[in-house]
Design a protein around this motif. Structure first.
Motif, short mmCIF file in Angstrom:
data_model
loop_
_atom_site.label_atom_id
_atom_site.label_comp_id
_atom_site.label_asym_id
_atom_site.label_seq_id
_atom_site.Cartn_x
_atom_site.Cartn_y
_atom_site.Cartn_z
N UNK A 202 26.19 -13.09 28.02
CA UNK A 202 27.63 -13.17 28.30
C UNK A 202 28.48 -12.52 27.20
N UNK A 203 27.83 -11.82 26.27
CA UNK A 203 28.59 -11.11 25.22
C UNK A 203 28.89 -9.69 25.67
N UNK A 204 30.06 -9.18 25.30
CA UNK A 204 30.46 -7.81 25.62
C UNK A 204 31.01 -7.14 24.37
N UNK A 205 30.82 -5.82 24.28
CA UNK A 205 31.49 -5.07 23.22
C UNK A 205 32.91 -4.79 23.73
N UNK A 206 33.90 -5.27 23.01
CA UNK A 206 35.29 -5.06 23.42
C UNK A 206 35.74 -3.65 23.08
N UNK A 207 35.50 -3.26 21.84
CA UNK A 207 35.89 -1.91 21.42
C UNK A 207 35.17 -1.53 20.14
N UNK A 208 35.12 -0.24 19.91
CA UNK A 208 34.71 0.30 18.61
C UNK A 208 35.85 1.17 18.11
N UNK A 209 36.31 0.90 16.90
CA UNK A 209 37.37 1.70 16.28
C UNK A 209 36.77 2.44 15.08
#
Ligand SMILES: Nc1nc2c(c(=O)[nH]1)N=C([C@H](O)[C@H](O)COP(=O)(O)OP(=O)(O)OP(=O)(O)O)CN2
Ligand SMILES: [Zn+2]
Length: 132
Positions: free
Chosen positions: A107-114
C-alpha cells in the motif's frame, strides 16, 4: 494518508548538448534528490516506512550515478529528449524507486521525486493520480 520525504545527494557531471550557453560544456553539480512516499497506514512502530530503509534504497539507486558523466550512461545517452536534465533524472530515479517501494509494502506509493540541480533550481517527476 501519510507522506514522508527524505533527501540524499550525489556528485556527477553532465552537459546539455545543443544548449545555447555554458551548460553545453561538461560541468558538475552536487545533485540533491528528494523522494516522497505516501501510504494510508502506519506500522506497529508508528512509522509509514523507516527513514533508514528509504534512505538505503534511494542511496543504492543514486550510487550508480555518483561520480559519473551522466551523458555516458544508458538512460541519458544520445542527448535530445534523453538528455541528463533535472527532469529526466527525476523520472529515472522515480522509475527505479517505484518497484522497490511497492515490493516493500503493497500500500506504499512513491509520491514524487524532486531533483535539485542547485539550491535555486529543481524539477519534480510524479505520476498523475487518476480522478476518482
Ligand atoms: N529545465 C531545465 N533547465 C535547465 C537545466 C535542467 O536540467 N532543466 N539544466 C541546466 C544546466 O544544467 C545548468 O547547469 C544549470 O543552469 P542554471 O540553473 O542557470 O545554474 P547556474 O548556477 O549556472 O545559474 P546562475 O545563473 O548562477 O543562477 C540549464 N537549464
Ligand atoms: Zn548543469
Amino acid at each position: 494518508m501519510y507522506e514522508l520525504s527524505i533527501r540524499t545527494r550525489f556528485a556527477a557531471a553532465h552537459c546539455i548538448e545543443d544548449y545555447k550557453g555554458p551548460c553545453s560544456r561538461v560541468h558538475g553539480h552536487t545533485w540533491q534528490i528528494e523522494a516522497t512516499v505516501l501510504g494510508p497506514q502506519l506500522n506497529r512502530l508508528g512509522m509509514l516506512i523507516d527513514f533508514q530503509d528509504l534512505k538505503r534504497i534511494l542511496k543504492n539507486i543514486v550510487h550508480k550515478l555518483d561520480h559519473q558523466n551522466l551523458n555516458e550512461l544508458e538512460p541519458f545517452k544520445g542527448g535530445g529528449e534523453k538528455s541528463p536534465t533535472a527532469e529526466n533524472l527525476a523520472r529515472y530515479i522515480f522509475e527505479q524507486l517505484k518497484p522497490e517501494i511497492t515490493a516493500m509494502q503493497g500500500d506504499l506509493r512513491v509520491g514524487l521525486v524532486r531533483v535539485w540541480e542547485s539550491p535555486d533550481a529543481s524539477a519534480v517527476y510524479k505520476e498523475v493520480q487518476p480522478l476518482s
